[in-house]
Design a protein around this motif. Structure first.
Motif, PDB file in Angstrom:
ATOM      1  N   GLN A 151      -5.117   0.715   5.392  1.00 43.22           N
ATOM      2  CA  GLN A 151      -5.938   1.221   4.300  1.00 43.22           C
ATOM      3  C   GLN A 151      -5.810   2.721   4.153  1.00 43.22           C
ATOM      4  N   ILE A 152      -6.225   3.192   2.983  1.00 42.23           N
ATOM      5  CA  ILE A 152      -6.305   4.627   2.698  1.00 42.23           C
ATOM      6  C   ILE A 152      -7.418   4.809   1.678  1.00 42.23           C
ATOM      7  N   GLY A 158      -4.585  10.076   5.660  1.00 45.13           N
ATOM      8  CA  GLY A 158      -3.405   9.251   5.517  1.00 45.13           C
ATOM      9  C   GLY A 158      -3.743   7.773   5.683  1.00 45.13           C
ATOM     10  N   ILE A 159      -2.729   6.946   5.572  1.00 44.14           N
ATOM     11  CA  ILE A 159      -2.894   5.504   5.757  1.00 44.14           C
ATOM     12  C   ILE A 159      -3.241   5.232   7.212  1.00 44.14           C
ATOM     13  N   THR A 160      -4.259   4.419   7.441  1.00 44.73           N
ATOM     14  CA  THR A 160      -4.635   4.014   8.791  1.00 44.73           C
ATOM     15  C   THR A 160      -4.369   2.528   8.961  1.00 44.73           C
ATOM     16  N   LEU A 191      -8.750   6.829  -1.495  1.00 40.55           N
ATOM     17  CA  LEU A 191      -8.396   7.625  -2.659  1.00 40.55           C
ATOM     18  C   LEU A 191      -9.679   8.185  -3.245  1.00 40.55           C
ATOM     19  N   GLU A 192      -9.671   9.448  -3.706  1.00 40.84           N
ATOM     20  CA  GLU A 192     -10.838  10.038  -4.358  1.00 40.84           C
ATOM     21  C   GLU A 192     -10.592  10.119  -5.856  1.00 40.84           C
ATOM     22  N   ASP A 193     -11.569   9.625  -6.644  1.00 40.63           N
ATOM     23  CA  ASP A 193     -11.452   9.785  -8.088  1.00 40.63           C
ATOM     24  C   ASP A 193     -11.874  11.216  -8.454  1.00 40.63           C
ATOM     25  N   PRO A 194     -11.721  11.633  -9.712  1.00 38.56           N
ATOM     26  CA  PRO A 194     -12.039  13.018 -10.083  1.00 38.56           C
ATOM     27  C   PRO A 194     -13.481  13.438  -9.795  1.00 38.56           C
ATOM     28  N   SER A 195     -14.410  12.472  -9.678  1.00 38.08           N
ATOM     29  CA  SER A 195     -15.809  12.789  -9.376  1.00 38.08           C
ATOM     30  C   SER A 195     -16.111  12.753  -7.878  1.00 38.08           C
ATOM     31  N   GLY A 196     -15.110  12.445  -7.056  1.00 45.96           N
ATOM     32  CA  GLY A 196     -15.303  12.381  -5.613  1.00 45.96           C
ATOM     33  C   GLY A 196     -15.670  11.006  -5.091  1.00 45.96           C
ATOM     34  N   ASN A 197     -15.737  10.010  -5.973  1.00 50.20           N
ATOM     35  CA  ASN A 197     -16.014   8.641  -5.534  1.00 50.20           C
ATOM     36  C   ASN A 197     -14.796   8.076  -4.816  1.00 50.20           C
ATOM     37  N   LEU A 198     -15.035   7.230  -3.836  1.00 50.96           N
ATOM     38  CA  LEU A 198     -13.941   6.663  -3.053  1.00 50.96           C
ATOM     39  C   LEU A 198     -13.464   5.328  -3.615  1.00 50.96           C
ATOM     40  N   ILE A 199     -12.163   5.135  -3.529  1.00 47.91           N
ATOM     41  CA  ILE A 199     -11.513   3.874  -3.859  1.00 47.91           C
ATOM     42  C   ILE A 199     -10.652   3.533  -2.654  1.00 47.91           C
ATOM     43  N   GLU A 200     -10.949   2.426  -2.011  1.00 49.48           N
ATOM     44  CA  GLU A 200     -10.180   2.008  -0.831  1.00 49.48           C
ATOM     45  C   GLU A 200      -9.000   1.157  -1.268  1.00 49.48           C
ATOM     46  N   LEU A 201      -7.809   1.565  -0.875  1.00 44.26           N
ATOM     47  CA  LEU A 201      -6.599   0.773  -1.100  1.00 44.26           C
ATOM     48  C   LEU A 201      -6.317   0.064   0.208  1.00 44.26           C
ATOM     49  N   PHE A 202      -6.207  -1.254   0.174  1.00 46.43           N
ATOM     50  CA  PHE A 202      -6.150  -2.050   1.388  1.00 46.43           C
ATOM     51  C   PHE A 202      -5.082  -3.124   1.316  1.00 46.43           C
ATOM     52  N   LYS A 203      -4.280  -3.219   2.368  1.00 45.48           N
ATOM     53  CA  LYS A 203      -3.296  -4.293   2.513  1.00 45.48           C
ATOM     54  C   LYS A 203      -3.696  -5.101   3.739  1.00 45.48           C
ATOM     55  N   PRO A 204      -4.164  -6.351   3.537  1.00 46.54           N
ATOM     56  CA  PRO A 204      -4.566  -7.180   4.665  1.00 46.54           C
ATOM     57  C   PRO A 204      -3.403  -7.436   5.618  1.00 46.54           C
ATOM     58  N   ALA A 205      -3.724  -7.569   6.891  1.00 41.50           N
ATOM     59  CA  ALA A 205      -2.713  -7.895   7.903  1.00 41.50           C
ATOM     60  C   ALA A 205      -2.093  -9.251   7.572  1.00 41.50           C
ATOM     61  N   GLY A 206      -0.830  -9.386   7.888  1.00 37.17           N
ATOM     62  CA  GLY A 206      -0.142 -10.647   7.674  1.00 37.17           C
ATOM     63  C   GLY A 206       0.574 -10.764   6.351  1.00 37.17           C
ATOM     64  N   ARG A 207       0.357  -9.830   5.441  1.00 38.83           N
ATOM     65  CA  ARG A 207       1.088  -9.837   4.180  1.00 38.83           C
ATOM     66  C   ARG A 207       2.406  -9.123   4.370  1.00 38.83           C
ATOM     67  N   SER A 208       3.417  -9.557   3.630  1.00 37.57           N
ATOM     68  CA  SER A 208       4.738  -8.912   3.749  1.00 37.57           C
ATOM     69  C   SER A 208       4.636  -7.449   3.335  1.00 37.57           C
ATOM     70  N   ARG A 209       5.519  -6.638   3.903  1.00 37.18           N
ATOM     71  CA  ARG A 209       5.614  -5.190   3.700  1.00 37.18           C
ATOM     72  C   ARG A 209       4.659  -4.516   4.573  1.00 37.18           C
ATOM     73  N   VAL A 223       0.827  -1.209   0.000  1.00 38.89           N
ATOM     74  CA  VAL A 223       0.000   0.000   0.000  1.00 38.89           C
ATOM     75  C   VAL A 223       0.865   1.265   0.000  1.00 38.89           C
ATOM     76  N   ASP A 224       2.000   1.242   0.665  1.00 38.65           N
ATOM     77  CA  ASP A 224       2.868   2.429   0.703  1.00 38.65           C
ATOM     78  C   ASP A 224       3.376   2.787  -0.690  1.00 38.65           C
ATOM     79  N   ARG A 225       3.833   1.793  -1.408  1.00 35.02           N
ATOM     80  CA  ARG A 225       4.359   2.035  -2.759  1.00 35.02           C
ATOM     81  C   ARG A 225       3.251   2.514  -3.692  1.00 35.02           C
ATOM     82  N   LEU A 226       2.084   1.895  -3.599  1.00 38.10           N
ATOM     83  CA  LEU A 226       0.965   2.289  -4.438  1.00 38.10           C
ATOM     84  C   LEU A 226       0.545   3.734  -4.149  1.00 38.10           C
ATOM     85  N   VAL A 227       0.480   4.104  -2.880  1.00 37.67           N
ATOM     86  CA  VAL A 227       0.124   5.479  -2.502  1.00 37.67           C
ATOM     87  C   VAL A 227       1.180   6.460  -3.012  1.00 37.67           C
TER      88      VAL A 227
END
Length: 82
Positions: A61-62, A52-54, A64-82, A35-39
């Motif tokens: 997760q964090i 910011g990332i919580t 992201l807002e698209d140009p119309s204000g819609n939300l896109i959640e970027l999520f890295k599940p616990a237990g994954r590397s990084r 998620v850090d690299r993607l952000v």
């Protein structure tokens, strides 16, 4: 440089069958291994984020807002590397 793995899930906490609108109830949910690299990549391209990332017990997760204000959640599940 390795590409981050991502998968797309539709996430809706409102009424099913409702019309989606940019209020935060309906959003796409993208799982990623880094998620850090993607952000960083998206910020470099001028993307807007709500906060910011919580971190929590389920992962990081964090929103992201698209140009119309819609939300896109970027999520890295616990237990994954990084």
């Amino acid at each position: 440089m390795r590409e981050a793995t991502a998968s797309l899930v539709s996430n809706s906490s409102g009424k099913t069958g409702g019309v989606p609108h940019p209020d935060g109830r309906n959003r796409f949910h993208i799982e990623t291994d880094d998620v850090d690299r993607l952000v960083d990549t998206l910020r470099g391209a001028g993307a807007a984020f709500r906060v910011g990332i919580t971190s929590g017990t389920a992962g990081r997760q964090i929103l992201l807002e698209d140009p119309s204000g819609n939300l896109i959640e970027l999520f890295k599940p616990a237990g994954r590397s990084r």
